[in-house]
Design a protein around this motif. Structure first.
Motif, PDB file in Angstrom:
ATOM      1  N   ILE A  95     -87.329  37.956   8.515  1.00 29.78           N
ATOM      2  CA  ILE A  95     -86.992  37.935   7.090  1.00 29.78           C
ATOM      3  C   ILE A  95     -87.856  36.892   6.387  1.00 29.78           C
ATOM      4  O   ILE A  95     -87.865  35.720   6.779  1.00 29.78           O
ATOM      5  CB  ILE A  95     -85.514  37.577   6.854  1.00 29.78           C
ATOM      6  CG1 ILE A  95     -84.583  38.486   7.646  1.00 29.78           C
ATOM      7  CG2 ILE A  95     -85.186  37.644   5.363  1.00 29.78           C
ATOM      8  CD1 ILE A  95     -83.116  38.053   7.601  1.00 29.78           C
ATOM      9  N   GLY A  96     -88.537  37.317   5.361  1.00 25.70           N
ATOM     10  CA  GLY A  96     -89.225  36.391   4.476  1.00 25.70           C
ATOM     11  C   GLY A  96     -88.465  36.326   3.166  1.00 25.70           C
ATOM     12  O   GLY A  96     -88.173  37.363   2.562  1.00 25.70           O
ATOM     13  N   SER A  97     -88.124  35.126   2.726  1.00 29.87           N
ATOM     14  CA  SER A  97     -87.321  34.987   1.509  1.00 29.87           C
ATOM     15  C   SER A  97     -87.891  33.893   0.624  1.00 29.87           C
ATOM     16  O   SER A  97     -88.423  32.892   1.113  1.00 29.87           O
ATOM     17  CB  SER A  97     -85.870  34.652   1.863  1.00 29.87           C
ATOM     18  OG  SER A  97     -85.109  34.391   0.686  1.00 29.87           O
ATOM     19  N   GLY A 109     -79.834  29.461   8.801  1.00 28.64           N
ATOM     20  CA  GLY A 109     -80.010  30.810   8.288  1.00 28.64           C
ATOM     21  C   GLY A 109     -79.529  31.009   6.870  1.00 28.64           C
ATOM     22  O   GLY A 109     -79.123  32.115   6.490  1.00 28.64           O
ATOM     23  N   LEU A 110     -79.593  29.956   6.055  1.00 28.52           N
ATOM     24  CA  LEU A 110     -79.095  30.009   4.685  1.00 28.52           C
ATOM     25  C   LEU A 110     -80.255  30.080   3.691  1.00 28.52           C
ATOM     26  O   LEU A 110     -81.312  29.480   3.908  1.00 28.52           O
ATOM     27  CB  LEU A 110     -78.251  28.768   4.378  1.00 28.52           C
ATOM     28  CG  LEU A 110     -77.136  28.410   5.367  1.00 28.52           C
ATOM     29  CD1 LEU A 110     -76.464  27.114   4.945  1.00 28.52           C
ATOM     30  CD2 LEU A 110     -76.126  29.545   5.475  1.00 28.52           C
ATOM     31  N   ARG A 144     -76.503  31.155  -3.183  1.00 26.80           N
ATOM     32  CA  ARG A 144     -76.627  29.716  -3.004  1.00 26.80           C
ATOM     33  C   ARG A 144     -76.019  29.367  -1.646  1.00 26.80           C
ATOM     34  O   ARG A 144     -74.848  29.608  -1.406  1.00 26.80           O
ATOM     35  CB  ARG A 144     -75.918  28.946  -4.126  1.00 26.80           C
ATOM     36  CG  ARG A 144     -76.636  29.040  -5.467  1.00 26.80           C
ATOM     37  CD  ARG A 144     -78.024  28.400  -5.406  1.00 26.80           C
ATOM     38  NE  ARG A 144     -78.797  28.591  -6.635  1.00 26.80           N
ATOM     39  CZ  ARG A 144     -79.670  29.581  -6.821  1.00 26.80           C
ATOM     40  NH1 ARG A 144     -79.870  30.485  -5.866  1.00 26.80           N
ATOM     41  NH2 ARG A 144     -80.340  29.668  -7.944  1.00 26.80           N
ATOM     42  N   ASN A 145     -76.875  28.866  -0.745  1.00 24.32           N
ATOM     43  CA  ASN A 145     -76.474  28.658   0.650  1.00 24.32           C
ATOM     44  C   ASN A 145     -75.869  29.942   1.217  1.00 24.32           C
ATOM     45  O   ASN A 145     -74.857  29.924   1.929  1.00 24.32           O
ATOM     46  CB  ASN A 145     -75.488  27.501   0.772  1.00 24.32           C
ATOM     47  CG  ASN A 145     -76.157  26.158   0.526  1.00 24.32           C
ATOM     48  OD1 ASN A 145     -77.294  25.922   0.960  1.00 24.32           O
ATOM     49  ND2 ASN A 145     -75.474  25.275  -0.181  1.00 24.32           N
ATOM     50  N   PHE A 146     -76.518  31.030   0.919  1.00 27.25           N
ATOM     51  CA  PHE A 146     -76.041  32.340   1.354  1.00 27.25           C
ATOM     52  C   PHE A 146     -76.422  32.561   2.814  1.00 27.25           C
ATOM     53  O   PHE A 146     -77.589  32.388   3.192  1.00 27.25           O
ATOM     54  CB  PHE A 146     -76.640  33.445   0.484  1.00 27.25           C
ATOM     55  CG  PHE A 146     -76.143  34.815   0.806  1.00 27.25           C
ATOM     56  CD1 PHE A 146     -74.864  35.207   0.430  1.00 27.25           C
ATOM     57  CD2 PHE A 146     -76.936  35.719   1.496  1.00 27.25           C
ATOM     58  CE1 PHE A 146     -74.394  36.470   0.727  1.00 27.25           C
ATOM     59  CE2 PHE A 146     -76.474  36.983   1.796  1.00 27.25           C
ATOM     60  CZ  PHE A 146     -75.200  37.366   1.412  1.00 27.25           C
ATOM     61  N   VAL A 179     -82.949  37.299  15.103  1.00 23.97           N
ATOM     62  CA  VAL A 179     -83.317  37.317  13.686  1.00 23.97           C
ATOM     63  C   VAL A 179     -83.974  35.988  13.351  1.00 23.97           C
ATOM     64  O   VAL A 179     -83.437  34.929  13.697  1.00 23.97           O
ATOM     65  CB  VAL A 179     -82.088  37.532  12.772  1.00 23.97           C
ATOM     66  CG1 VAL A 179     -82.522  37.552  11.303  1.00 23.97           C
ATOM     67  CG2 VAL A 179     -81.362  38.812  13.135  1.00 23.97           C
ATOM     68  N   ARG A 180     -85.111  36.040  12.669  1.00 23.19           N
ATOM     69  CA  ARG A 180     -85.805  34.818  12.282  1.00 23.19           C
ATOM     70  C   ARG A 180     -86.061  34.826  10.784  1.00 23.19           C
ATOM     71  O   ARG A 180     -86.482  35.840  10.222  1.00 23.19           O
ATOM     72  CB  ARG A 180     -87.130  34.681  13.028  1.00 23.19           C
ATOM     73  CG  ARG A 180     -87.785  33.311  12.862  1.00 23.19           C
ATOM     74  CD  ARG A 180     -89.040  33.248  13.705  1.00 23.19           C
ATOM     75  NE  ARG A 180     -89.625  31.910  13.703  1.00 23.19           N
ATOM     76  CZ  ARG A 180     -90.775  31.611  14.309  1.00 23.19           C
ATOM     77  NH1 ARG A 180     -91.446  32.550  14.952  1.00 23.19           N
ATOM     78  NH2 ARG A 180     -91.240  30.385  14.271  1.00 23.19           N
ATOM     79  N   LEU A 181     -85.805  33.705  10.160  1.00 23.84           N
ATOM     80  CA  LEU A 181     -85.954  33.551   8.712  1.00 23.84           C
ATOM     81  C   LEU A 181     -87.134  32.645   8.401  1.00 23.84           C
ATOM     82  O   LEU A 181     -87.342  31.623   9.068  1.00 23.84           O
ATOM     83  CB  LEU A 181     -84.674  32.933   8.142  1.00 23.84           C
ATOM     84  CG  LEU A 181     -84.652  32.521   6.672  1.00 23.84           C
ATOM     85  CD1 LEU A 181     -84.763  33.744   5.773  1.00 23.84           C
ATOM     86  CD2 LEU A 181     -83.375  31.733   6.363  1.00 23.84           C
ATOM     87  N   GLY A 182     -87.910  33.017   7.391  1.00 23.67           N
ATOM     88  CA  GLY A 182     -89.036  32.193   6.973  1.00 23.67           C
ATOM     89  C   GLY A 182     -89.253  32.264   5.476  1.00 23.67           C
ATOM     90  O   GLY A 182     -88.783  33.186   4.800  1.00 23.67           O
ATOM     91  N   VAL A 183     -89.966  31.297   4.951  1.00 17.94           N
ATOM     92  CA  VAL A 183     -90.329  31.286   3.529  1.00 17.94           C
ATOM     93  C   VAL A 183     -91.310  32.429   3.253  1.00 17.94           C
ATOM     94  O   VAL A 183     -92.182  32.733   4.079  1.00 17.94           O
ATOM     95  CB  VAL A 183     -90.954  29.933   3.149  1.00 17.94           C
ATOM     96  CG1 VAL A 183     -91.413  29.931   1.699  1.00 17.94           C
ATOM     97  CG2 VAL A 183     -89.952  28.803   3.386  1.00 17.94           C
ATOM     98  N   ASP A 184     -91.174  33.059   2.093  1.00 17.84           N
ATOM     99  CA  ASP A 184     -92.026  34.201   1.786  1.00 17.84           C
ATOM    100  C   ASP A 184     -93.516  33.851   1.808  1.00 17.84           C
ATOM    101  O   ASP A 184     -94.348  34.660   2.243  1.00 17.84           O
ATOM    102  CB  ASP A 184     -91.638  34.837   0.452  1.00 17.84           C
ATOM    103  CG  ASP A 184     -91.546  33.845  -0.702  1.00 17.84           C
ATOM    104  OD1 ASP A 184     -91.771  32.639  -0.504  1.00 17.84           O
ATOM    105  OD2 ASP A 184     -91.216  34.288  -1.829  1.00 17.84           O
ATOM    106  N   GLY A 185     -93.878  32.642   1.375  1.00 23.41           N
ATOM    107  CA  GLY A 185     -95.275  32.228   1.428  1.00 23.41           C
ATOM    108  C   GLY A 185     -95.794  32.143   2.849  1.00 23.41           C
ATOM    109  O   GLY A 185     -96.948  32.486   3.134  1.00 23.41           O
TER     110      GLY A 185
END
Length: 315
Positions: free
Chosen positions: A67-69, A78-79, A89-91, A106-112
């Motif tokens: 996930i890129g957010s 994972g927020l 907000r802190n979702f 599942v891995r989360l990262g900044v969209d940039g």
């Protein structure tokens, strides 16, 4: 058991759109879709994302999710708290996505970061070991890949190049600081600066109009793009001398201005990059239309054991 090839689900979340794709081991997008990011509270926004994921996934059982957010985010927990998604907000995005997809990594990262990783994997940076990827749009985001891996930082928010201070007496930035790269190089800030100087001051115009006028030789538009390019170049060189890399890839809506942006950026980079190890610093346009989505999928692929078919795709 299933005869399906191993795939990963990539998700790209921003303030204006959400996209998802099933991505193969070589970075090929097999299925994809996108929607406008809806207004509403946390559950309403996530419900729309859930419908998007269901359409894209179909009967596929992805082995992992990346996930890129838009940020800021809390990678450890994972927020996400995207500035342009007021309902989140802190979702707990990672937990909510895992509940939809199943018990997979599942891995989360900044969209940039995902943009940089996508261009590194299958785009303009596929033949280099390290790069700086920059998205110039309504803001200025960035990501760094070093030796084939994203540089995430302690909190997962590394490489916020848009908030590198390049002018100690500069304008106030939305982040609370002043003189940041973003205050000079983002599309809306360039348009605002041009209007203050008398360019189309009473018209409802955007950065695309500004770049078109600059390409046509409008002096104010050219001057504003040069200011933005100088700030961007200062951030690029500061990053390059810190991390020791020589390849820069720029994408995003403002980058579609082409030579109007890239010519002055390259000129200023050449002027500012004086240390020998960054003397060959190169700046080039992004090659991919879906770099953020592909990079998000790559985050997922990196979670899988080397024995998976993704091994040949990962350096």
């Amino acid at each position: 058991m299933t005869d399906q090839p191993v795939t990963v689900l990539g998700i790209d979340i921003g303030g204006t759109k959400m996209a998802a794709a099933i991505v193969a081991a070589d970075g090929e997008i097999l299925t994809k879709d996108r929607i406008a990011t809806p207004p509403g509270d946390a559950d309403q926004v996530f419900a729309a994302l859930g419908e998007l994921i269901a359409r894209v996934k179909g009967d596929t059982e992805p082995a992992a999710v990346g996930i890129g957010s838009a940020g800021p985010l809390d990678q450890e927990h994972g927020l996400v708290s995207p500035v342009n998604i007021a309902g989140w907000r802190n979702f707990p995005l990672v937990d909510r996505v895992r509940a939809l997809v199943g018990d997979v990594p599942v891995r989360l990262g900044v969209d940039g970061h995902c943009f940089a990783l996508g261009e590194f994997w299958t785009g303009a940076g596929r033949d280099v070991g390290s790069l700086l990827g920059i998205v110039v749009s309504t803001g200025v985001g960035a990501g760094i890949v070093v030796d084939g891996r994203p540089l995430l930082g302690q909190s997962g928010n590394a490489a916020h190049l848009g908030h590198v201070v390049v002018d100690l007496d500069g304008e106030a930035c939305a982040c609370g600081s002043y003189g940041c790269v973003e205050t000079y190089a983002s599309g809306p800030r360039m348009v605002a600066r041009a209007k203050r100087r008398g360019w189309r001051s009473t018209e409802d115009v955007d950065a695309a109009v500004l770049s078109a006028d600059a390409a046509a030789g409008d002096e104010i538009a050219l001057s504003v793009f040069d200011d933005g390019a100088q700030a961007l170049a200062a951030g690029i060189v500061a990053t390059a001398v810190t991390v020791d890399l020589t390849t820069v890839v720029i994408g995003g809506g403002v980058a579609k201005a082409g030579p109007v942006l890239f010519d002055p950026v390259q000129r200023w980079v050449k002027r500012l990059a004086q240390l020998p190890f960054v003397a060959d610093l190169t700046v080039q346009p992004a090659q991919l239309d879906n770099a953020g989505l592909i990079g998000a999928a790559r985050l997922g692929w990196d979670l899988l054991p080397a024995a998976t078919p993704s091994e040949s795709a990962l350096r």
